[in-house]
Design an enzyme around this catalytic site. Structure first.
Site, PDB file in Angstrom:
ATOM      1  N   HIS A  33       1.010  -1.111   0.119  1.00  9.06           N
ATOM      2  CA  HIS A  33       0.049  -0.011  -0.069  1.00  9.06           C
ATOM      3  C   HIS A  33       0.850   1.186  -0.021  1.00  9.06           C
ATOM      4  CE1 HIS A  33      -3.241  -3.044   1.786  1.00  9.06           C
ATOM      5  NE2 HIS A  33      -3.611  -2.611   0.562  1.00  9.06           N
ATOM      6  N   GLU A  51       1.980   3.008   3.140  1.00 11.99           N
ATOM      7  CA  GLU A  51       2.598   2.458   4.352  1.00 11.99           C
ATOM      8  C   GLU A  51       3.870   1.975   4.126  1.00 11.99           C
ATOM      9  OE1 GLU A  51      -0.245  -1.253   4.669  1.00 11.99           O
ATOM     10  OE2 GLU A  51      -1.789   0.237   4.895  1.00 11.99           O
ATOM     11  N   HIS A 105       3.306  -4.452   5.798  1.00 12.00           N
ATOM     12  CA  HIS A 105       2.157  -3.501   5.781  1.00 12.00           C
ATOM     13  C   HIS A 105       2.342  -2.455   7.044  1.00 12.00           C
ATOM     14  CE1 HIS A 105      -0.545  -5.013   2.704  1.00 12.00           C
ATOM     15  NE2 HIS A 105       0.174  -6.017   2.887  1.00 12.00           N
ATOM     16  N   GLU A 162       1.856  -6.597  10.016  1.00 13.57           N
ATOM     17  CA  GLU A 162       1.524  -5.244  10.248  1.00 13.57           C
ATOM     18  C   GLU A 162       2.604  -4.620  11.255  1.00 13.57           C
ATOM     19  OE1 GLU A 162      -0.959  -3.675   8.838  1.00 13.57           O
ATOM     20  OE2 GLU A 162      -2.096  -5.073   7.959  1.00 13.57           O
TER      21      GLU A 162
END
Length: 596
Positions: free
Chosen positions: A96, A99, A208, A332
């Site tokens: 993304h 990110e 991410h 993440e």
């Protein structure tokens, strides 16, 4: 005479000064710090320079281009002399655009591994036994349209360009195991799919931001929103209507109040181990605290099953696993999606040890080569599975396979078209790890006997061409073994698998057929038009699997020692350095002469 001697002395001094300055600038020119995020041009220059500095360990290549024609750069690191049997892993960042913490961490990881290969025994062993592919940015267009945001924030802040230049979310753009693929494949997605067909990756990380958790497959499930919508054509219950209303009202993509069910893979034990190990080694991830207090969400042990968190259709990690047997987990990495650069160094320190330990897990479990017992030749495209798990991996063109397993006793089933099935009992011992160098794989080579009589009964009978013979082959370039740029070519002709019109696509999905190879065939046997989506058997079509040769990827895997092909020379080349020294020579002579 005195004047001549003074001139010579000054020239010698100037040469020394130039050499010192040149060495100092060379040592630091390709190094990066934590003071900023690096745009695409800066990243490209850095990757070219540092791989040019370490030509025998690293190589730079592009897996394709973004919508706006930016190169999707990947760096390959290894010191292995013989690549047969050496596993490939990959780490992908910046999926993304907004990110980018993983993007910067990958750049620093490249630098760290190259700098420490000759200094650290564990790093040296890692590069000697593994091929590491690092792709800092899968979405360079989205990154260029984004900028740092204040931190802390709510984690789900969507400022900046999450999507690619065509406004598609790349982590919703891959073929899906549970639902028909209806979204046009983007250039970045196609590049990733081609990369997976080119290299036999066994492990992968997708980096991410916006949370702090290790997420493992499946991201999707049969209970997803599209799955519920399909019931509209069948028997839809009142409860289903009410649930769909709640989901749409709350925006299912990012709502965390909905309690989802886990959607587990056949290798759930391994996925949980990989995710939990990473979280435990991170200073805070294992605490399982949510970045979004208003949702009161906690991740036990800092890990989560993707579908249990929130369901995603077309995720990259599900595609990696279902289509290619590659064990990908999604990390993440930071509560803030795009924190100020001042946060980068602390994130780097937090993730370094977990990243290095994760790479070591490529050596966990078993590996081997499947060969013909009579001729001794390797058997490509054999399927290797466990008797109690409904999934498998395929052998490469050199007959190699890898399977990450936890300690235990397993029954290994090996099948190949034209050979008798073989089941081998395998024991992965409890204690097989070196504390510094990590786990060590068990070598399990398998020899298959050619089938004496090949049965081809049409209906109800057994056949050596079964539903599992689907040619989801991992291609390994001959360049890696023979130090050449030509791709390996499978000499033997390849069978075609026919899936009858009476077989529902759901059944095909359950058997893990590579849906990327499906081609519709009309009832009269003429080839239909290819499409990125899947076809409904109820329309009178049947499915055919393309021949393996037609699916050969366009990208050869470049040898780490090769200086041609996809490895691009740095602008800071020998010629440039020589010209620079000649230009600086009069200036340095003048300085030294004045000072003397």
């Amino acid at each position: 005479m005195i004047s001549t001697m003074s001139t010579i002395k000054a020239l010698r001094c100037s040469a020394i000064v130039l050499a010192i300055v040149f060495v100092a600038s060379s040592a630091s020119y390709s190094r990066i710090g934590f003071d900023k995020y690096h745009n695409h041009k800066e990243m490209t220059n850095y990757l070219m320079q540092i791989t040019d500095e370490f030509p025998n360990i690293s190589s730079l290549y592009s897996i394709g281009k973004s919508v706006l024609k930016r190169e999707l750069w990947a760096v390959k690191l290894t010191t292995a002399n013989e690549l047969l049997g050496v596993p490939n892993v990959k780490i992908v960042g910046n999926i993304h655009g907004n990110e980018p913490v993983g993007r910067e961490i990958i750049l620093h990881l490249i630098q760290y591994l190259l700098d420490n290969n000759s200094k650290n025994k564990a790093i040296n062993n890692m590069l000697r036994t593994t091929v590491i592919h690092l792709l800092p940015s899968m979405n360079p267009d989205g990154f260029e349209r984004s900028s740092p945001q204040p931190c802390p924030n709510d984690g789900m802040q969507r400022s900046g360009s999450r999507e690619n230049a065509n406004a598609f979310d790349l982590n919703r753009n891959f073929p899906d195991f549970f639902n028909p693929h209806t979204v046009p494949l983007q250039p970045e997605t196609k590049a990733m799919m081609g990369w997976l067909k080119s290299v036999p990756f066994i492990m992968s990380l997708g980096l991410h931001g916006g949370a702090l958790v290790a997420n493992f497959p499946y991201d999707g499930s049969l209970d997803s929103v599209p799955g519920k919508l399909q019931k509209l054509n069948e028997t839809l219950q009142i409860a289903d209507v009410f649930e769909l209303y709640k989901i749409f009202r709350n925006d299912s993509s990012y709502n965390h109040n909905i309690k989802n069910m886990e959607s587990l893979t056949p290798d759930d034990d391994v996925f949980r181990f990989l995710a939990k190990q990473y979280a435990e080694l991170h200073p805070t991830m294992h605490n399982g605290l949510s970045c979004e207090d208003e949702y009161n969400l906690k991740f036990k042990d800092g890990i989560t099953n993707g579908a249990a968190w929130y369901q995603v259709i077309g995720s990259m990690q599900d595609y990696n696993y279902v289509w290619h047997g590659c064990m990908e987990i999604t990390l993440e990495m930071s509560c803030c999606k795009y924190p100020p650069a001042s946060f980068l160094e602390s994130h780097w320190k937090d993730h370094l040890k977990p990243l290095l330990t994760w790479v070591q897990q490529a050596q966990r479990g078993i590996k081997g080569i499947v060969t013909n017992r009579i001729t001794g030749k390797p058997i490509p495209n054999a399927t290797v599975s466990l008797t109690d798990r409904e999934n498998y991996v395929n052998t490469t063109v050199h007959g190699e396979y890898w399977k990450i397993l936890l300690p235990g006793v397993y029954k290994l089933r090996v099948n190949a078209t034209g050979y008798d099935e073989k089941i081998v009992r395998v024991k992965v011992p409890e204690e097989q790890e070196d504390q510094e160098e990590g786990p060590r794989p068990q070598l399990v080579n398998v020899q298959l006997d050619p089938t004496k009589t090949k049965m081809t009964t049409a209906d109800g009978g057994s056949s050596t061409v079964s539903d599992s013979d689907h040619y989801n082959t991992y291609w390994v370039s001959g360049s890696d073994e023979h130090r050449a740029t030509d791709r390996a070519v499978l000499s033997a002709d390849t069978d075609v698998v026919l899936i009858g019109a009476d077989r529902p696509l759901a059944g095909v999905q359950k058997s893990f057929v590579d849906k990327g190879l499906l081609l519709v065939v009309n009832v009269n046997g003429e080839d239909g038009e290819e499409d990125d989506g899947y076809y409904d058997p109820s329309r009178g079509n049947r499915y055919d699997v393309n021949r393996l040769q037609s699916m050969r990827p366009p990208l050869p895997v470049q040898s780490s020692s090769s200086r041609s092909g996809n490895h691009f020379p740095s602008p800071d080349s020998s010629l440039t350095r020589a010209v620079t020294m000649l230009c600086l020579l009069p200036f340095s002579y003048f300085i030294v002469h004045i000072l003397s």
